[in-house]
Design a protein around this motif. Structure first.
Motif: not given
Ligand code: SF4
Length: 450
Positions: A174-186
């Protein structure tokens, strides 16, 4: 805010309805008993399914030994599976005296240049936590230097057992990975699967059903996981905790930080699989999706019932004792009941409070919840006239002594019993066990004892 998770906070989980029970951190050994895996073991079990990441244990070689190569299920990742590599800094007395940070930085650089992982998980151990190596700083510098996430996992063995280790692993993600990249599509039907480690490929049994419904698994923590996907997990519409609740803190925090609601479900047996898929569709809240799900469940249940016909007679009137761990205390019980087998006892020795409540719900008032299965199971087999023991390998001898059929349902098993197809596999294994004459034969008296 300190980069290190506070153990006290992780043990005080407001999303758990059993939160008020007394909490203990360290395992307290009793003479003559081993205490199971330590926190680092739990953290690695949670993160190993990220086969595109390297797993580096910063500590003595022996800390790696207990957990390396415990993962038998492969990955659908087409690149090199780093789970099997077993990296460690193997620190020595010099590092203890003068700090092991330099050795750690060198180890990360070596791994990145030789194995090209998508991320490096760096696990602290009792020794490196006690000498005070600054994992956060070394990982931060290594991330900047190598351009990939280097994630400190603060789960030294002395903080507690495997369950807490899994929570600490979730905290690190949660602290270091989640939210560090945007998906190409949702899509409106993006979900994260949390806590299914895809043991024996369970996730591969039910994921095709979700795919068919148009429900997209955006990321998993960690069944057959990908680092690039978990980095985009903050864009999901729903978090689905599968079976175990060890990662409930993670989903609560994702709700607070990103507004993602969560549900918990299981995919063992017919009822739970149908309920689980329907719960996901209802939580996503789309009327057309709910209708599609209803139709898919009706089709799959009808197909399953048809294929179960030959087994129904074999299982009629059969009683089983179940001695396995954690959430399997009730999830496998539910699958057995779907097959028409009465579950007379289940072990709750390693179960959470929530698991115990569910086990009672499935077994009813008459069912025994065993807290010391090693000493209880033989007696219960005698008292209830059970025909079948489902347990880990060590209980095989109890089944032989009692001359009843045995099936291994622990992680050493190679087959998946998940979802509709898995229930059929379980039925076939149980039938083979019940019809196997070996249990009655080896339980006979030796000729010289007659
Ligand atoms: S308890 Fe500590 S020293 Fe022992 S294996 Fe776990 S991390 Fe290593």
């Amino acid at each position: 805010m300190s980069a290190k998770p506070k153990i006290k906070d992780l043990l005080d989980e407001s999303a758990c309805e059993h939160n008020k029970t007394k909490k203990a951190t360290c395992n307290t050994p009793t003479p003559g008993a081993t205490t199971g895996g330590c926190a680092i073991d739990g953290a690695q079990i949670a993160l190993f399914p990220f086969a595109d990441a390297a797993h580096l244990v910063h500590g003595p070689m022996t800390c790696l030994g207990g957990s390396w190569e415990t993962r038998l299920t492969g990955t659908s990742w087409t690149g090199r599976d780093l789970t099997q590599m077993g990296f460690t800094t193997d620190i020595n007395i010099n590092d203890v005296v003068f700090s092991g940070e330099e050795r750690l930085a060198e180890a990360i650089a070596y791994i990145v240049s030789n194995y090209s992982p998508q991320a490096v998980f760096v696990y602290s151990t009792c020794v490196t936590a006690l000498i005070g190596d600054d994992l956060d700083l070394v990982c931060k510098q290594a991330s900047a230097q190598h351009g990939i996430p280097c994630v400190p996992v603060h789960a030294p063995g002395f903080v507690g057992g495997k369950n807490l280790g899994s929570r600490l692993a979730g905290e690190a993600v949660l602290r270091h990975l989640v939210g560090t990249l945007e998906p190409e599509e949702t899509t409106p039907f993006d979900i994260n699967l949390i806590g299914d480690h895809n043991v024996t490929g369970d996730m591969w049994q039910y994921k095709p059903l979700l795919d068919e419904l148009g429900i997209r698994v955006l990321s998993t923590l960690s069944g057959d996981g990908r680092i690039s996907q978990i980095r985009t997990a903050h864009r999901a519409r729903l978090n689905v905790i599968v079976c175990a609740k060890a990662l409930v803190s993670l989903t609560r925090k994702m709700h607070e930080q990103y507004g993602i609601p969560w549900i918990s479900c299981s995919f063992y047996g017919k009822r739970d699989t149908s309920n689980g898929i329907m719960a996901i569709a209802e939580a996503l809240g789309d009327a057309a999706l709910i209708e599609r799900t209803r139709q898919l469940i009706a089709r799959e249940e009808a197909r399953l019932e048809e294929r179960l016909v030959p087994y129904r007679q074999v299982f009629a009137g059969k009683k089983a004792v179940l001695n396995t761990g954690g959430n399997k205390a009730w999830s496998i019980a539910s699958a057995l009941q779907d097959l028409g087998i009465e579950v007379v006892a289940t072990s709750v020795r390693k179960s959470t409070e929530d698991d115990k409540v569910k086990a009672r719900e499935y077994l009813g008032e008459k069912g025994v919840l065993m807290t010391t299965p090693a000493t209880q199971q033989a007696k219960i087999i005698d008292e209830t006239g059970a025909d079948l023991l489902l347990a880990g390998g060590r209980s095989l001898y109890t089944a032989i002594k009692k001359r009843i059929a045995f099936t291994d349902v622990n992680q050493e098993k190679k087959k998946s019993y998940g979802a509709y197809n898995g229930l059929l596999t379980l039925a076939e294994d149980l039938k083979n066990s019940l019809q196997n004459p070996v249990f009655a034969l080896v339980g006979r008296k030796a000729p010289w004892e007659k």
